[in-house]
Structure formats: C-alpha cells, structure tokens
Design an enzyme around this catalytic site. Structure first.
Site, PDB file in Angstrom:
ATOM      1  N   ASP A  46       0.835  -1.195   0.000  1.00  0.00           N
ATOM      2  CA  ASP A  46       0.000   0.000   0.000  1.00  0.00           C
ATOM      3  C   ASP A  46       0.876   1.254   0.000  1.00  0.00           C
ATOM      4  OD1 ASP A  46      -2.662   1.362   0.510  1.00  0.00           O
ATOM      5  OD2 ASP A  46      -1.557   1.990   2.297  1.00  0.00           O
ATOM      6  N   GLU A  55       1.631  -0.490  -5.009  1.00  0.00           N
ATOM      7  CA  GLU A  55       0.725   0.611  -5.336  1.00  0.00           C
ATOM      8  C   GLU A  55       1.652   1.808  -5.519  1.00  0.00           C
ATOM      9  OE1 GLU A  55      -3.358   2.676  -3.690  1.00  0.00           O
ATOM     10  OE2 GLU A  55      -1.773   2.226  -2.247  1.00  0.00           O
TER      11      GLU A  55
END
Length: 712
Positions: free
Chosen positions: A345, A381
């Site tokens: 993330d 990401e």
C-alpha cells in the site's frame, strides 16, 4: 519467578517449549518492564535486566502459549524534541505474533490530556484496562507437504478480496465461521474461486489493525483495515477460534487449503504508516518505545510527523530499525505463514529514504538481495500523497505495479472520450511505454479497472457521481474524478435498455481486462455485479454496503459465467498472456510478412498515422499472431497458439468490420460477443463483414493453430 538473561535475537516473544524469550529494541529506554496479565487482567511486572545493542531481553521459564503481555518503557518524555516515552501506557510488542482485543479510544491511551493544551504535561492515566495485549504463540504447526504454488507472473489472474466481506453473506458457509479465516478456507469458497479460474487471492489487510475511535463514535468501523498496529499478527477479529494465538493457526490452515487447491495467497500490506497517527494520536506501541527510530518527524519541528500517507505519520525509511521491522515481518509471513506475495500500500512512501521517491533507496536494495523476500511476488501501489508521489512505471525491475494509467485509460475509452485510442492500444499490449525502457516485461503491469478503493464495476456503469452519505461525512470524502458513466440514469433503474447497456459495459470492461497483456486483477464481487450503492469510499462500511451478496439473479449468474469463460480462455492461450512485449510492423517490412500484432480500421486496412491521430476514433480491430511465439514452455518447446482478432467498438452506433485477408487466417470462430453473450459461435472466413453492435467487443479465434514463423 526465575528470570534468565535470555537472548537479544530474535526480537519478540519466542516460545521454545519450556519458556519464552522476550526481546525488545529501544535506543531511548532507561528502564523497561515486561508486563504479564492473567485471565483476570491482574498485572505482574518484571524489570528487564539485560541489554545489548539497545535490545532489552530476558528469558522467563514456564511461560506458555496464550500468555498475554505488554511493555512499559521508562525514558525521556519531551514531545517538542520527538521523545515520547510514557510508562503509564501499556505498549504492544512490535513483533507480537498475536494480539488480543482492540483499543477503545479511552483518554488513557493518549499521552496528552484531552481538555488541556499541548503543554499541559504528560497524561498519567494507566492505559492497560483499555489496551489490546500481545499474546505468546506456539510456533509449531503441521504444514504436511505444503508448498508454494509458484505460479509464474504471466500465468497469474489475481482476485482482490476482503476476507470478511467475501463470506459474511455466503449461505453455503456455516454461520459460525462466516467472515473468518476458516470461512474463507471453507471448501465451497475455494471451489468457487477454483472454478472461476483465478490463480491467486489478494487479501485486503489482515495484519492486526486498530478500529478508529472516531469511527466507533459514529457507529462505523475501519472495515478496510489500512490502519496497522501489528505487522506480525493476523487480525484477531477474523478468527473463529480465539485471539490468544489461535488466529495464527487458523490463518495457516487457510493458506494450506488454498495451496492444496493450487492457488496463491497474496497479502495487501501497509508498511508506510501505523495506527498511532500524528502528535494527536494514541500511544500504543512504536511511539512510546522509540518514536524517533520508527517515525519520520518534521525537520526542525520534531513535535510533528512528516506525512505522505494522509494518515498522520510515515515510517522512517532510512532508519535501520524501521527497515529491520519491515523486512523481518515480510520474511516471517513467507517462511512461517507461507504466503506467496505482497501488495504494498502507498509503496512510494517506502522509497522515500529522504525527501524524494528513489528506486535506489535502501528499502529496495534490501528487498532485492534478500533470499526470501525477493523470491515471492512483489506488487506496488506506485503512489502516495507526497510531492512527486505518482510513480507508475518508476519501480525497480523485479516489481510489478498497480497500473493506474491502465484503469483510467480503459474507463475513458469505453465512455467514448476523445483521443484515447493510441493510449488504449498501448495499455492493451502491456504498457510498453511505461516499462520496456527499463528492461521490464508486460508482467510489470497489474491491470485493473476497479479495486477496493472506488466504484465497483457495477457502480462504475450506474453512477456518474459518488454517493457516500452513509459515511457520515457529508459526501465530502472519496474521489470526485471517477471516470464513470451511468448509461443515462443515475443509480438503480427499471428501464430495460439502460440495464442491458450497463451489463454490456461490464462485459466490455471484463473482456478488455482479461485479454490485455500483463497481470489482470479482478475486484472481488465484480464478477457477480456487486454494488456499493454508489459509495466509492466504503472503508468504514462493515455491512451490506460492502459485503458480497451471493443470492444471484439471472443477470448476475450470466455475468459470472461470462467472466469464468474469459478467464479460462486467457489461461488456455499463451498468446493472451505473453512473457514478452509484442512487436508490430516496422517501416520497410515486406507486405507478406505477418507481424506479431497488426492494427486495422473497420475496412480491414492497416491503420496509418491519420487513423491513430483521429481524435474521434472509438473503434479498432486487432490481430494477434499465435504462430510460433518467441517464447518456450517449461520443456523448452516453442509455444504455438491460435490466432486472434479483437474488435472494439466504443461508438454509440454499430460498425461493420471487414475481416483481414487470407494471409492472416482463412477461417475464424466467434468466441465472445458482449452484445450477445449467449449467442451462437458463428464461423467467418477471411474478408467477411461482421457487425460490431454499439459499445461492444468481439473476439474471434482462428479455427486451427498455425505453425507460422513470426518476425522477431
């Protein structure tokens, strides 16, 4: 109680069958107390007597798995200079393998007083009664002959799922295990995914996270879980068997079941920040242990946290102790929990060793050379909220990336935005413009149209605007630029033509995704038309808004069948998921040479510069050469496949396409028609005319495989 010196390694609580070794790093501590809790929450404090290289350690004989514990750290408290030791706060072990309970937002969890200014002094309330607690685990588990499936990147089809939302409404799963690790591993769930054809399940965060107090006050919860506090502990509320270590074995059993079915388990991990937030956040672990070693503070203003995540803090990625924590955690989940990869993330934050995002940062160097971490799937990401944080295409060669530009372009193409065709062609072929110059392959691109963050696929074609009122933030939260199109009506409708167009658009998106080069990722529930009622930021909705409803109507069943067919078509044909980029026709090539990929207009003519520059070109025909592919299988044999023709029509009117001449293929079978998904598989010959209905996709396959050499 007899206390022994113990060992400084490994960090955490290590059970050996006779007792437990406790080890905790703190460079700031002047004294540390190990706090043991019995079943009535009575606390016994043991002063840790040993310290080497700032690691405090002792061995306590007789301690058994299930023992709850925490730490109290004595040291300097001077927030203005980033020092936040407070022995009144019970602290989680950063290396805890299991955690019981959750924090409740009580004032005692904070190191400042709620009703005083920030200079009022240290909060001296004892947080232990309101605090989650670490638990000793038994590391022994019968893995049998479990092995990582090791599915090659290019053969992967990823299914992003929320562990709780996947099974909470699944009537085929026993009620007592719905929404748990055991529920996800239930045979009917695994059989469903196996039949669908996906090769990996990517779980949204399952590291222990904190349920934010401000959400609890609203009657909401942190459903997504991007609020980690325990990087080694499976989230306890997903356990059906207990929270004092039982969650660890339940998680391992789940992984073992997926591996037995030949599927990988990938974890969405949040190493960019923790749940302790900014200077107004609680003191739960790192902040009270050694704030300056774990967190990035503002230069010249150490009372505040440097934040590129939007959550209040960022880990200090040039600190050897923060880097050790992350890599030890990753290694643990691979070696002890047997997971097969990670999606990071806001991974751009991990590359901020100093101010800028740097793919030569220490974190990437460590991962690249680590013999354990470097061998599993690594997916970034590739952005964060800081300056220069959008880094699609900028990660090291061993990483794959969520391709946000793929998502945006494909959405724009199917809603007929001008000048999208050239970029659409690049995204379809694996985004070589983003990755090839760095020596990367198509698998660098994880392609997706929807993900947990944003509209579901059904909502993408049903809403022009977000509808986040249920989040109780006045519909101000969530993204405004959704690149969605409601097909003429906002939200639910009984108008047949609108409903049919929406389902066709869903099929168009799924078709595009599953025939694109790269790694496709399906957002869980999209294959059955899951809706969040227009909510594009359902992070706090642990209810029917977010859960997948498995009581399917005929349309949803049809969409599931369509998706299943496409996934298996992709897996069966190597030309649809190549390891290398296609090469097209080069200037000066002879006309009788058939390249690996050819682009045609609707007349069957090879597209020229004017065709590509047409701002209102919303259609294209693509030929893929399945002749001898310049790749080999595991046995060293050249791969040979069928040829394919794709016809895309994002125009609002039908378009007649003339199929290519005979040297591209004599006979073609219609395999996919998103306008008529259940229609007959008609046969066509070279040069025949075929009508692509408005906003539709057609896939044709040659009637037989060819042994035609391609130009390399």
């Amino acid at each position: 109680m007899q206390i022994r010196p113990g060992s400084m390694y490994p960090l955490g609580a290590g059970y050996d069958g006779a007792g437990v070794n406790f080890a905790l790093f703190s460079q700031l501590a002047e004294k540390i107390e190990l706090c043991l809790f019995d079943d009535d929450d009575n606390e016994t404090r043991i002063e840790m007597s040993e310290q080497n290289s700032f690691v405090w350690h002792n061995y306590v004989p007789g301690i058994q798995p299930g023992q709850r514990y925490g730490y109290r750290v004595y040291g300097p408290y001077d927030p203005e200079h980033g020092l936040r030791c407070n022995p009144h706060k019970l602290l989680l072990d950063p290396y805890a393998k299991a955690i019981e309970g959750n924090s409740d937002g009580d004032e005692s969890l904070y190191s400042f007083w709620f009703d005083e200014d920030e200079h009022a002094g240290m909060n001296t309330l004892d947080s232990a009664p309101h605090m989650m607690k670490s638990a000793v685990v038994n590391p022994y588990f019968d893995w049998g002959n479990d092995q990582h499936p090791f599915i090659p990147y290019h053969d992967s089809v990823i299914y992003e799922a929320h562990l709780r939302g996947m099974t909470n409404l699944n009537a085929e799963v026993p009620p007592e295990i719905r929404g748990t690790y055991a529920g996800l591993a239930y045979p009917t769930v695994i059989d469903y995914l196996k039949k669908l054809g996906v090769t990996a399940i990517e779980l949204m965060p399952v590291h222990q996270y904190v349920n934010d107090a401000f959400l609890q006050e609203k009657g909401l919860s942190n459903y997504w879980g991007y609020n980690t506090i325990g990087f080694f502990a499976p989230h306890n509320e997903y356990s059906s068997s207990g929270q004092r270590g039982e969650q660890v074995n339940e998680f391992k059993s789940m992984v073992k079941s997926f591996h037995k079915a030949g599927m990988e388990v990938i974890l969405d991990v949040v190493y960019n920040h923790t749940a302790e937030g900014n200077d107004k956040g609680p003191t739960l672990s790192f902040k009270g242990i050694d704030n300056k070693s774990y967190y990035r503070l503002v230069d010249g203003d150490e009372a505040h946290y440097f934040d590129t995540t939007g959550t209040g803090n960022s880990l200090l990625m040039r600190s050897p102790h923060a880097l050790q924590l992350i890599t030890d955690s990753l290694r643990y989940w691979v070696t002890e929990m047997h997971v097969d990869g990670f999606r990071f993330d806001l991974a751009a934050t991990l590359a901020r060793q100093f101010q800028e995002v740097d793919k030569l940062s220490a974190f990437f160097d460590i991962v690249e050379q680590d013999p354990v971490i470097s061998r599993v799937k690594l997916i970034a990401e590739p952005w964060d909220l800081g300056s220069g944080g959008y880094q699609v295409g900028g990660f090291p060669s061993s990483w794959s990336e969520w391709n946000g530009r793929y998502r945006d372009c494909v959405r724009d193409f199917w809603r007929s935005q001008p000048s999208t065709l050239p970029e659409f062609a690049s995204r379809l072929m694996g985004s070589s413009d983003l990755y090839q110059d760095d020596g990367r392959r198509p698998v660098a691109s994880v392609n997706f149209v929807t993900a947990h963050d944003g509209f579901t696929l059904s909502d993408l074609v049903s809403y022009n605007n977000k509808h986040n009122e249920a989040n109780l933030e006045g519909n101000r939260d969530g993204e405004n630029d959704n690149r969605s199109w409601n097909c003429g009506v906002e939200g639910p409708t009984s108008i047949g033509d609108v409903s049919e167009l929406r389902m066709r658009q869903c099929r168009n998106f799924l078709s595009t995704l599953l025939i694109s080069q790269g790694i496709p990722m399906i957002c869980g529930g999209d294959e059955v038309g899951r809706t969040q009622q227009g909510n594009n930021n359902a992070y706090c909705q642990d209810n029917d808004i977010s859960w997948t409803n498995w009581n399917l109507d005929d349309e949803q069943k049809s969409l599931l069948d369509f998706t299943t067919k496409l996934i298996h078509l992709r897996l069966d044909h190597p030309v649809l998921h190549r390891r290398r980029f296609f090469t097209g026709r080069e200037a000066g090539d002879k006309s009788d040479i058939i390249p690996q990929v050819e682009w045609f207009d609707h007349t069957g003519s090879i597209m020229d510069k004017n065709d590509w520059n047409n701002t209102h070109a919303f259609s294209v025909m693509v030929f893929l050469n399945g002749g001898e592919i310049p790749e080999k299988d595991w046995f060293g044999t050249n791969l040979i496949d069928n040829d394919f023709i794709f016809i895309f029509n994002a125009h609002y009117e039908p378009i007649v396409f003339t199929l290519p001449e005979e040297n591209y293929g004599k006979k073609w079978q219609l395999m996919v028609d998103t306008f008529n998904p259940n229609g007959p598989q008609l046969a066509y010959e070279a040069g025949f005319a075929i009508t692509a209905q408005p906003r539709s996709f057609l896939l044709l396959m040659s009637s037989e495989q060819h042994n035609r050499l391609v130009e390399h």
